[in-house]
Design a protein around this motif. Structure first.
Motif, PDB file in Angstrom:
ATOM      1  N   HIS A 212     -74.005  25.858  53.737  1.00 64.10           N
ATOM      2  CA  HIS A 212     -74.743  24.967  52.849  1.00 64.10           C
ATOM      3  C   HIS A 212     -74.778  25.483  51.406  1.00 64.10           C
ATOM      4  O   HIS A 212     -74.549  26.666  51.159  1.00 64.10           O
ATOM      5  CB  HIS A 212     -76.187  24.795  53.346  1.00 64.10           C
ATOM      6  CG  HIS A 212     -77.066  25.978  53.014  1.00 64.10           C
ATOM      7  ND1 HIS A 212     -77.317  26.995  53.893  1.00 64.10           N
ATOM      8  CD2 HIS A 212     -77.738  26.304  51.876  1.00 64.10           C
ATOM      9  CE1 HIS A 212     -78.096  27.896  53.333  1.00 64.10           C
ATOM     10  NE2 HIS A 212     -78.374  27.510  52.101  1.00 64.10           N
TER      11      HIS A 212
ATOM     12  N   ALA B  85     -77.862  24.798  48.405  1.00 64.70           N
ATOM     13  CA  ALA B  85     -79.163  24.138  48.237  1.00 64.70           C
ATOM     14  C   ALA B  85     -79.735  24.456  46.860  1.00 64.70           C
ATOM     15  O   ALA B  85     -79.415  25.484  46.259  1.00 64.70           O
ATOM     16  CB  ALA B  85     -80.144  24.604  49.321  1.00 64.70           C
TER      17      ALA B  85
ATOM     18  N   THR C  83     -79.421  19.558  49.384  1.00 57.46           N
ATOM     19  CA  THR C  83     -78.672  20.400  50.317  1.00 57.46           C
ATOM     20  C   THR C  83     -77.385  19.680  50.670  1.00 57.46           C
ATOM     21  O   THR C  83     -77.410  18.492  50.977  1.00 57.46           O
ATOM     22  CB  THR C  83     -79.459  20.635  51.616  1.00 57.46           C
ATOM     23  OG1 THR C  83     -80.706  21.250  51.294  1.00 57.46           O
ATOM     24  CG2 THR C  83     -78.684  21.553  52.557  1.00 57.46           C
TER      25      THR C  83
ATOM     26  N   TYR D 245     -74.333  20.348  53.352  1.00 57.96           N
ATOM     27  CA  TYR D 245     -73.654  21.135  54.381  1.00 57.96           C
ATOM     28  C   TYR D 245     -72.174  20.784  54.355  1.00 57.96           C
ATOM     29  O   TYR D 245     -71.808  19.634  54.135  1.00 57.96           O
ATOM     30  CB  TYR D 245     -74.208  20.792  55.768  1.00 57.96           C
ATOM     31  CG  TYR D 245     -75.589  21.348  56.040  1.00 57.96           C
ATOM     32  CD1 TYR D 245     -75.769  22.690  56.360  1.00 57.96           C
ATOM     33  CD2 TYR D 245     -76.716  20.526  55.994  1.00 57.96           C
ATOM     34  CE1 TYR D 245     -77.039  23.203  56.629  1.00 57.96           C
ATOM     35  CE2 TYR D 245     -77.990  21.023  56.262  1.00 57.96           C
ATOM     36  CZ  TYR D 245     -78.138  22.370  56.583  1.00 57.96           C
ATOM     37  OH  TYR D 245     -79.388  22.870  56.845  1.00 57.96           O
TER      38      TYR D 245
ATOM     39  N   SER E  18     -81.962  30.284  57.932  1.00 57.23           N
ATOM     40  CA  SER E  18     -80.653  29.935  57.372  1.00 57.23           C
ATOM     41  C   SER E  18     -80.819  29.344  55.978  1.00 57.23           C
ATOM     42  O   SER E  18     -79.997  29.570  55.098  1.00 57.23           O
ATOM     43  CB  SER E  18     -79.932  28.940  58.287  1.00 57.23           C
ATOM     44  OG  SER E  18     -80.631  27.710  58.330  1.00 57.23           O
ATOM     45  N   ILE E  19     -81.926  28.608  55.759  1.00 58.95           N
ATOM     46  CA  ILE E  19     -82.059  27.895  54.483  1.00 58.95           C
ATOM     47  C   ILE E  19     -83.481  27.876  53.928  1.00 58.95           C
ATOM     48  O   ILE E  19     -83.679  27.806  52.715  1.00 58.95           O
ATOM     49  CB  ILE E  19     -81.524  26.439  54.627  1.00 58.95           C
ATOM     50  CG1 ILE E  19     -81.306  25.785  53.263  1.00 58.95           C
ATOM     51  CG2 ILE E  19     -82.450  25.588  55.487  1.00 58.95           C
ATOM     52  CD1 ILE E  19     -80.495  24.504  53.311  1.00 58.95           C
TER      53      ILE E  19
ATOM     54  N   GLU F  18     -75.678  26.727  61.571  1.00 64.25           N
ATOM     55  CA  GLU F  18     -75.690  25.690  60.531  1.00 64.25           C
ATOM     56  C   GLU F  18     -74.769  24.519  60.873  1.00 64.25           C
ATOM     57  O   GLU F  18     -74.953  23.415  60.361  1.00 64.25           O
ATOM     58  CB  GLU F  18     -75.368  26.297  59.168  1.00 64.25           C
ATOM     59  CG  GLU F  18     -76.530  27.164  58.679  1.00 64.25           C
ATOM     60  CD  GLU F  18     -76.498  27.433  57.200  1.00 64.25           C
ATOM     61  OE1 GLU F  18     -77.142  26.684  56.431  1.00 64.25           O
ATOM     62  OE2 GLU F  18     -75.819  28.409  56.796  1.00 64.25           O
TER      63      GLU F  18
ATOM     64  N   HIS G 176     -85.753  30.034  53.417  1.00 61.27           N
ATOM     65  CA  HIS G 176     -86.115  31.062  52.425  1.00 61.27           C
ATOM     66  C   HIS G 176     -85.722  30.600  51.025  1.00 61.27           C
ATOM     67  O   HIS G 176     -86.416  30.879  50.055  1.00 61.27           O
ATOM     68  CB  HIS G 176     -85.471  32.409  52.775  1.00 61.27           C
ATOM     69  CG  HIS G 176     -83.967  32.366  52.878  1.00 61.27           C
ATOM     70  ND1 HIS G 176     -83.310  31.466  53.694  1.00 61.27           N
ATOM     71  CD2 HIS G 176     -83.003  33.077  52.257  1.00 61.27           C
ATOM     72  CE1 HIS G 176     -81.997  31.648  53.572  1.00 61.27           C
ATOM     73  NE2 HIS G 176     -81.792  32.624  52.699  1.00 61.27           N
ATOM     74  N   GLN G 177     -84.631  29.856  50.937  1.00 61.44           N
ATOM     75  CA  GLN G 177     -84.168  29.397  49.618  1.00 61.44           C
ATOM     76  C   GLN G 177     -84.949  28.173  49.149  1.00 61.44           C
ATOM     77  O   GLN G 177     -85.257  28.037  47.968  1.00 61.44           O
ATOM     78  CB  GLN G 177     -82.676  29.070  49.682  1.00 61.44           C
ATOM     79  CG  GLN G 177     -81.816  30.277  50.030  1.00 61.44           C
ATOM     80  CD  GLN G 177     -80.355  29.902  50.277  1.00 61.44           C
ATOM     81  OE1 GLN G 177     -80.024  28.735  50.480  1.00 61.44           O
ATOM     82  NE2 GLN G 177     -79.492  30.907  50.261  1.00 61.44           N
ATOM     83  N   ILE G 178     -85.273  27.259  50.086  1.00 64.01           N
ATOM     84  CA  ILE G 178     -85.987  26.043  49.713  1.00 64.01           C
ATOM     85  C   ILE G 178     -87.441  26.365  49.346  1.00 64.01           C
ATOM     86  O   ILE G 178     -87.958  25.890  48.331  1.00 64.01           O
ATOM     87  CB  ILE G 178     -85.950  25.010  50.868  1.00 64.01           C
ATOM     88  CG1 ILE G 178     -84.509  24.519  51.092  1.00 64.01           C
ATOM     89  CG2 ILE G 178     -86.882  23.834  50.589  1.00 64.01           C
ATOM     90  CD1 ILE G 178     -84.359  23.582  52.289  1.00 64.01           C
TER      91      ILE G 178
ATOM     92  N   LYS H 201     -88.830  28.821  48.052  1.00 60.97           N
ATOM     93  CA  LYS H 201     -89.026  29.465  46.751  1.00 60.97           C
ATOM     94  C   LYS H 201     -88.980  28.472  45.593  1.00 60.97           C
ATOM     95  O   LYS H 201     -89.281  28.838  44.456  1.00 60.97           O
ATOM     96  CB  LYS H 201     -87.956  30.545  46.534  1.00 60.97           C
ATOM     97  CG  LYS H 201     -88.232  31.794  47.363  1.00 60.97           C
ATOM     98  CD  LYS H 201     -87.115  32.826  47.213  1.00 60.97           C
ATOM     99  CE  LYS H 201     -87.266  33.905  48.261  1.00 60.97           C
ATOM    100  NZ  LYS H 201     -85.967  34.448  48.703  1.00 60.97           N
TER     101      LYS H 201
ATOM    102  N   GLY I  60     -83.054  28.176  46.087  1.00 62.70           N
ATOM    103  CA  GLY I  60     -81.751  27.626  46.453  1.00 62.70           C
ATOM    104  C   GLY I  60     -80.727  28.725  46.668  1.00 62.70           C
ATOM    105  O   GLY I  60     -81.056  29.903  46.708  1.00 62.70           O
ATOM    106  N   GLY I  61     -79.472  28.298  46.811  1.00 65.35           N
ATOM    107  CA  GLY I  61     -78.402  29.255  47.050  1.00 65.35           C
ATOM    108  C   GLY I  61     -77.449  28.738  48.119  1.00 65.35           C
ATOM    109  O   GLY I  61     -77.475  27.553  48.458  1.00 65.35           O
ATOM    110  N   VAL I  62     -76.594  29.630  48.594  1.00 68.04           N
ATOM    111  CA  VAL I  62     -75.608  29.232  49.597  1.00 68.04           C
ATOM    112  C   VAL I  62     -75.765  30.091  50.847  1.00 68.04           C
ATOM    113  O   VAL I  62     -76.461  31.105  50.835  1.00 68.04           O
ATOM    114  CB  VAL I  62     -74.156  29.364  49.061  1.00 68.04           C
ATOM    115  CG1 VAL I  62     -73.933  28.446  47.874  1.00 68.04           C
ATOM    116  CG2 VAL I  62     -73.849  30.807  48.675  1.00 68.04           C
ATOM    117  N   SER I  63     -75.072  29.687  51.918  1.00 62.50           N
ATOM    118  CA  SER I  63     -75.058  30.470  53.150  1.00 62.50           C
ATOM    119  C   SER I  63     -74.375  31.808  52.893  1.00 62.50           C
ATOM    120  O   SER I  63     -73.528  31.929  52.000  1.00 62.50           O
ATOM    121  CB  SER I  63     -74.267  29.750  54.238  1.00 62.50           C
ATOM    122  OG  SER I  63     -74.697  28.429  54.376  1.00 62.50           O
TER     123      SER I  63
END
Ligand SMILES: Cc1cc2nc3c(=O)[nH]c(=O)nc-3n(C[C@H](O)[C@H](O)[C@H](O)COP(=O)(O)OP(=O)(O)OC[C@H]3O[C@@H](n4cnc5c(N)ncnc54)[C@H](O)[C@@H]3O)c2cc1C
Lengths: 424, 99
Positions: free
Chosen positions: A376, A378, A364, A366, B74-75, A407, B77-79, B81, A397-400
């Motif tokens: 972020h 991730a 991750t 930020y 914020s995050i 955040e 859900h992505q982690i 998975k 993963g992915g972004v905001s």
């Protein structure tokens, strides 16, 4: 936000229960019954591997950490120092807890050479030190000679891409710049340490200038063809600084004139008031000068279950010095994760067991776009037994969605918790 | 184990090759991937929740809700998975057992 002293105090309180001081294993600290590991570099990778080796081996493995600086200074959050939102003391942490709480032998010294056949490192002031296994986490070194006129001019044309005195120099130059001045930031071709870092820096500088010197300009001179991380989000952030930040892709730096602070690029010549050049970079010198296998003559090629340099058993390399697996960034978060894989592998190997066949690492990063809002990127990387390397998990993963205040708070919490995970 | 968790497992086993032989310290190793945000051994300094000592079922349910979107995040859900059901099972059991 907590200040550093409070942070260290509470960090101490939290981990005291799990410290090694109360363990019987501690008595064996000097006997080295479990072997001796030398760690070169006390940054994100090195400090983490030192602590986790001691913690997970319950003190059986002796660990010597050799770091040239007396204190740890964090690159993450250093852009906030440059932008005037944090001080150097906020990003500086002592190695004392590694010594007293975890029994790591921390030596302030420069490692000059690695003898992979004799299994020794030689140092500037502490002679030659033998190891059973060595972990190199030396970060990066710069290839100043790739840009004409840059070598030897770090004070006039700072990079501030290693936190410490350089961060102070750049902050000072920004403060001294007149209203209406030009701050030019050059980004080298990927891969470089911290893909979103330069764009975050542009935002932090612009955030300061908007408040203090609104007639000024930030020129982002990118050797790459486009923004390298969180592209849509940074494009939006740059729009928020319209008239202040100008983004100029495909601009590779050829040479600089340090006296006039002029940058000669492929297609442009830019005269700046502050010239912040992030030079092309490669693995830390100790990694590139020790006969380890390199890819593109820059980054160390490793086996992904143990992070040993390919063909050189006993020499583990982590962090920015690696040639990364697909989509694996050069980040502090990733160095911390790799350090734990290596700590576990070394403990197994020293006990004559096979390393964990299915390690997982995740990342991750930020980035702040102003004083309050952060976003972020991730990813999670699972070891793939066919490809024999970690691969990003599709769909994870992915972004905001957008930079946001929640955040912004998580980004500060991330820093506090990862610093404690390494050093408390 | 709920249906959504099973579904994600199926997606993950679709990857070219996940290993099946286990390391005795697998749970510890996997849990350590959460530690740079949630604290060494799941003991956070604040700003992000501690995971140590939380009941396993509660942690698993939260992770399932992050994956399904039932619990906005914020995050996480992505982690969440990125891990298989077996891995989350090991991680939550490990943290639940921490004091
Ligand atoms: C401005 C900026 C912002 C960043 N922001 C983020 C972020 O938000 N999140 C994130 O995850 N990452 C971020 N990064 C990236 C992160 O800093 C690096 O990826 C990380 O530091 C890599 O860890 P490392 O252990 O490989 O190297 P380092 O942390 O650089 O540690 C290397 C250490 O080795 C020492 N050393 C090297 N050679 C020797 C020698 N021969 N003898 C003795 N000591 C030696 C050095 O002094 C140094 O302390 C940022 C980087 C920058 C520059």
């Amino acid at each position: 936000m907590q200040n550093r002293r409070e942070f260290l105090k509470s960090a101490g309180a939290v981990v005291a229960g799990s410290s090694l001081l109360g363990l019987a294993g501690c008595a064996g600290m000097d006997r080295g019954a479990g072997g001796h590991v030398v760690v070169v570099g006390g940054g994100y990778g090195g400090a983490t591997v030192a602590k986790y080796l001691r913690m997970w081996s319950e003190g059986r493995i002796n660990v010597t950490l050799i770091e040239r600086s007396t204190e740890f200074v964090s690159c993450p959050m250093s852009n906030l120092v440059i932008g005037g939102l944090k001080n150097m003391t906020d990003i500086t942490i002592s190695y004392d807890n590694l010594r007293s709480r975890w029994g790591v032998k921390v030596i302030t010294d420069e490692v000059l050479a690695l003898d992979t056949a004799k299994r020794t490192v030689s140092t500037a002031h502490n002679g030659t030190i033998a190891y059973d296994r060595v972990v190199l986490s030396p970060g990066i070194d710069f290839m100043f000679d790739r840009v004409g006129g840059l070598a030897g001019n770090e004070e006039l044309i700072p990079h501030a891409w290693k936190a410490g005195p350089q961060t102070v120099v750049l902050r000072q130059q920004l403060q001294d710049m007149k209203d209406g001045g030009i701050f030019a930031l050059h980004i080298p071709k990927s891969p470089y340490r911290c893909p979103p870092g330069p764009y975050e820096r542009a935002c932090m500088v612009a955030n300061y200038l908007r408040r203090e010197k609104p007639k000024s300009k930030v020129l982002v001179l990118d050797a790459n063809g486009e923004i390298q991380s969180k592209k849509a989000l940074f494009t939006k952030a740059f729009e928020g600084y319209k008239g202040l930040i100008e983004y100029m892709p495909n601009n590779e730096l050829r040479s600089v004139n340090a006296k006039t602070r002029t940058a000669e690029l492929d297609f442009e010549k830019v005269k700046a008031d502050v010239l912040n050049v992030i030079p092309p970079m490669r693995a830390g010198n100790i990694a590139t000068q020790s006969g380890l296998p390199l890819i593109n003559d820059r980054w160390v090629d490793v086996e992904w279950l143990t992070y040993e340099a390919r063909g050189i058993p006993g020499v583990h390399v982590i962090g920015d010095s690696l040639f990364p697996a697909p989509t694996m960034p050069k980040s502090g978060h990733m160095a911390n994760q790799q350090a734990k894989v290596v700590a576990a592998a070394i403990i197994n190997l020293l006990a004559g067991e096979a390393p964990n066949p299915s390690p997982v690492v995740m990342n991750t990063c930020y980035s702040f776009v102003d004083a309050k809002n952060a976003m972020h990127v991730a990813s999670v990387h699972q070891y793939d037994t066919v490809k024999k390397q970690p691969m990003p998990v599709p769909g994870a993963g992915g972004v905001s969605v957008a930079a946001n205040e929640i955040e912004g708070k998580f980004a500060h919490a991330w820093a506090q918790n990862i610093w404690a995970d390494m050093l408390a | 184990m709920n249906a959504k968790l099973v579904l994600t497992t199926l997606c993950l086993t679709g990857l070219a090759g996940l290993s099946h032989a286990n390391d005795p310290n697998l749970a510890r190793n996997l849990a350590a991937t959460c530690a740079n945000c949630h604290g060494t051994s799941g003991k956070s300094l604040g700003g992000m929740e501690s995971l140590a000592g939380e009941p396993k079922e509660k942690l698993l349910q939260k992770l399932a809700d992050f994956r399904s979107g039932a619990k906005p995040a914020s995050i996480m859900h992505q982690i969440s998975k990125g891990y298989t059901d077996e891995q989350l099972d090991l991680i939550t059991a490990y943290y639940a057992a921490m004091k």
